[in-house]
Design a protein around this motif. Structure first.
Motif, PDB file in Angstrom:
ATOM      1  N   VAL A   1      16.471  25.924  44.768  1.00 18.29           N
ATOM      2  CA  VAL A   1      16.726  25.993  43.322  1.00 18.29           C
ATOM      3  C   VAL A   1      18.028  25.270  43.028  1.00 18.29           C
ATOM      4  O   VAL A   1      18.905  25.140  43.892  1.00 18.29           O
ATOM      5  CB  VAL A   1      16.836  27.462  42.838  1.00 18.29           C
ATOM      6  CG1 VAL A   1      15.503  28.155  42.917  1.00 18.29           C
ATOM      7  CG2 VAL A   1      17.881  28.216  43.632  1.00 18.29           C
ATOM      8  N   PRO A   2      18.202  24.780  41.798  1.00 20.85           N
ATOM      9  CA  PRO A   2      19.476  24.162  41.411  1.00 20.85           C
ATOM     10  C   PRO A   2      20.624  25.166  41.454  1.00 20.85           C
ATOM     11  O   PRO A   2      20.418  26.372  41.396  1.00 20.85           O
ATOM     12  CB  PRO A   2      19.208  23.674  39.979  1.00 20.85           C
ATOM     13  CG  PRO A   2      17.723  23.566  39.877  1.00 20.85           C
ATOM     14  CD  PRO A   2      17.178  24.654  40.750  1.00 20.85           C
ATOM     15  N   HIS A   3      21.828  24.638  41.514  1.00 19.11           N
ATOM     16  CA  HIS A   3      23.017  25.501  41.595  1.00 19.11           C
ATOM     17  C   HIS A   3      23.207  26.327  40.327  1.00 19.11           C
ATOM     18  O   HIS A   3      23.840  27.378  40.357  1.00 19.11           O
ATOM     19  CB  HIS A   3      24.272  24.649  41.825  1.00 19.11           C
ATOM     20  CG  HIS A   3      24.261  23.934  43.142  1.00 19.11           C
ATOM     21  ND1 HIS A   3      24.509  24.566  44.344  1.00 19.11           N
ATOM     22  CD2 HIS A   3      24.017  22.635  43.446  1.00 19.11           C
ATOM     23  CE1 HIS A   3      24.439  23.694  45.332  1.00 19.11           C
ATOM     24  NE2 HIS A   3      24.139  22.512  44.817  1.00 19.11           N
TER      25      HIS A   3
ATOM     26  N   THR B   1       6.362  36.373  43.390  1.00 17.75           N
ATOM     27  CA  THR B   1       7.706  35.802  43.281  1.00 17.75           C
ATOM     28  C   THR B   1       7.714  34.541  42.428  1.00 17.75           C
ATOM     29  O   THR B   1       8.720  34.227  41.789  1.00 17.75           O
ATOM     30  CB  THR B   1       8.274  35.481  44.677  1.00 17.75           C
ATOM     31  OG1 THR B   1       7.407  34.560  45.352  1.00 17.75           O
ATOM     32  CG2 THR B   1       8.419  36.740  45.503  1.00 17.75           C
ATOM     33  N   LYS B   2       6.583  33.813  42.412  1.00 14.89           N
ATOM     34  CA  LYS B   2       6.524  32.612  41.584  1.00 14.89           C
ATOM     35  C   LYS B   2       6.405  32.949  40.101  1.00 14.89           C
ATOM     36  O   LYS B   2       6.676  32.105  39.241  1.00 14.89           O
ATOM     37  CB  LYS B   2       5.346  31.731  42.007  1.00 14.89           C
ATOM     38  CG  LYS B   2       5.390  31.299  43.463  1.00 14.89           C
ATOM     39  CD  LYS B   2       6.668  30.545  43.795  1.00 14.89           C
ATOM     40  CE  LYS B   2       6.753  29.219  43.107  1.00 14.89           C
ATOM     41  NZ  LYS B   2       7.980  28.461  43.473  1.00 14.89           N
TER      42      LYS B   2
ATOM     43  N   ALA C   1      15.117  28.419  55.297  1.00  9.95           N
ATOM     44  CA  ALA C   1      15.438  29.328  54.200  1.00  9.95           C
ATOM     45  C   ALA C   1      16.900  29.759  54.198  1.00  9.95           C
ATOM     46  O   ALA C   1      17.488  29.981  53.128  1.00  9.95           O
ATOM     47  CB  ALA C   1      14.537  30.564  54.264  1.00  9.95           C
ATOM     48  N   VAL C   2      17.509  29.872  55.378  1.00 11.81           N
ATOM     49  CA  VAL C   2      18.874  30.395  55.466  1.00 11.81           C
ATOM     50  C   VAL C   2      19.915  29.296  55.300  1.00 11.81           C
ATOM     51  O   VAL C   2      20.911  29.464  54.573  1.00 11.81           O
ATOM     52  CB  VAL C   2      19.070  31.131  56.810  1.00 11.81           C
ATOM     53  CG1 VAL C   2      20.537  31.495  57.008  1.00 11.81           C
ATOM     54  CG2 VAL C   2      18.202  32.379  56.873  1.00 11.81           C
TER      55      VAL C   2
ATOM     56  N   ARG D   1      19.449  35.826  41.634  1.00 10.00           N
ATOM     57  CA  ARG D   1      18.121  36.437  41.599  1.00 10.00           C
ATOM     58  C   ARG D   1      17.028  35.382  41.746  1.00 10.00           C
ATOM     59  O   ARG D   1      16.057  35.574  42.490  1.00 10.00           O
ATOM     60  CB  ARG D   1      17.960  37.203  40.288  1.00 10.00           C
ATOM     61  CG  ARG D   1      16.563  37.763  40.054  1.00 10.00           C
ATOM     62  CD  ARG D   1      16.530  38.545  38.745  1.00 10.00           C
ATOM     63  NE  ARG D   1      15.177  38.966  38.390  1.00 10.00           N
ATOM     64  CZ  ARG D   1      14.349  38.229  37.679  1.00 10.00           C
ATOM     65  NH1 ARG D   1      14.726  37.017  37.248  1.00 10.00           N
ATOM     66  NH2 ARG D   1      13.139  38.672  37.386  1.00 10.00           N
ATOM     67  N   ASP D   2      17.166  34.268  41.035  1.00 10.84           N
ATOM     68  CA  ASP D   2      16.187  33.185  41.139  1.00 10.84           C
ATOM     69  C   ASP D   2      16.176  32.584  42.536  1.00 10.84           C
ATOM     70  O   ASP D   2      15.117  32.207  43.053  1.00 10.84           O
ATOM     71  CB  ASP D   2      16.496  32.094  40.118  1.00 10.84           C
ATOM     72  CG  ASP D   2      16.333  32.586  38.690  1.00 10.84           C
ATOM     73  OD1 ASP D   2      15.403  33.375  38.447  1.00 10.84           O
ATOM     74  OD2 ASP D   2      17.137  32.195  37.829  1.00 10.84           O
ATOM     75  N   LEU D   3      17.353  32.503  43.153  1.00 12.79           N
ATOM     76  CA  LEU D   3      17.438  31.966  44.505  1.00 12.79           C
ATOM     77  C   LEU D   3      16.711  32.867  45.492  1.00 12.79           C
ATOM     78  O   LEU D   3      15.978  32.390  46.368  1.00 12.79           O
ATOM     79  CB  LEU D   3      18.899  31.813  44.914  1.00 12.79           C
ATOM     80  CG  LEU D   3      19.159  31.350  46.361  1.00 12.79           C
ATOM     81  CD1 LEU D   3      18.550  29.975  46.595  1.00 12.79           C
ATOM     82  CD2 LEU D   3      20.658  31.339  46.668  1.00 12.79           C
TER      83      LEU D   3
END
Length: 240
Positions: A36-38, A101-102, A28-29, A43-45
């Motif tokens: 997620v895409p760049h 979160t999803k 995760a780190v 927030r989405d990340l």
């Protein structure tokens, strides 16, 4: 003489849980771009990274620790049940928040619940919530009859272990789905450090599941069979 072989199993389970925690945190780190895409926002990340952390550490690891409470925690049965119920409550909250979160994805709710992994996740958390509520009513509420608790206990244990195993299988399908998607898109190579971490995380979860269930079903202790001494006399037979 009483021996406690479950202590070794608990140690191995804790060691495996530590390894799983390290692997999922590392993934995760250090590999956040794989979630997620760049082009997506920070927030989405955050929501995308929180999902595996909450479901693995918060849901699976904490619920596994709750299962082991009855094997290592000293004190009365009431105190063990209190800690067990509290830990399972934390795990349930983590699972609900992890699914929440999803819901925050830009594609909407339906787009995130089309796969076998998502269906199994909803089923698992739903069963877990029903199991927690049943356990609260049957084992914690003082108004319940003792015979009712005795009858419910085998089903409570079975469903608890089944739900825990289902949670691990659901996580495995999620890891497989994520890694297959990343490799198909060319984001992650089949032979790279991230693939090794994800595969190692899957193996660690499988080992942890086996250790937790084995510890839960193994005898608490082995006791020597008591011997009965028979003493004969002229008038009667005495036992000691």
């Amino acid at each position: 003489m009483a021996a406690k072989p479950t202590l070794s199993l608990i140690f191995l389970a804790r060691l495996t849980a530590t390894l799983v925690t390290i692997l999922v945190l590392t993934w995760a780190v250090y590999f956040t771009t794989s979630f997620v895409p760049h082009t997506l926002s920070q927030r989405d990340l955050i929501y995308s990274v929180l999902h595996p952390l909450l479901m693995v550490i918060g849901f699976i690891l904490i619920s596994g620790e709750a299962i082991l409470v009855h094997r290592w925690l000293p004190g009365s049965r009431k105190s063990k049940k209190r800690v067990h119920l509290w830990l399972q409550g934390v795990a349930l909250a983590s699972g609900i928040f992890g699914i929440w979160t999803k819901f925050q994805g830009k594609d909407g709710v339906v787009a995130n619940f089309y796969s076998l992994h998502s269906w199994m996740g909803l089923l698992c958390v739903s069963l877990f919530g029903a199991q927690w509520l049943t356990g609260f009513l049957s084992f914690w509420h003082r108004g319940e009859m003792r015979m009712t608790r005795i009858r419910v206990l085998p089903w409570h244990v079975f469903l608890g272990l089944y739900t825990y195993g289902l949670a691990v299988v659901t996580a495995e399908t999620g890891l497989l789905e994520k890694l297959t998607f990343l490799q198909a898109k060319g984001v992650v190579l089949k032979r790279c450090s991230e693939s090794m971490i994800v595969n190692g995380l899957g193996l660690g979860l499988a080992m942890l599941c086996g250790l937790v269930i084995l510890t839960a079903v193994s005898p608490k202790q082995y006791q020597s069979i008591p011997t009965t001494k028979v003493v004969y006399s002229d008038s009667k037979c005495l036992t000691s």
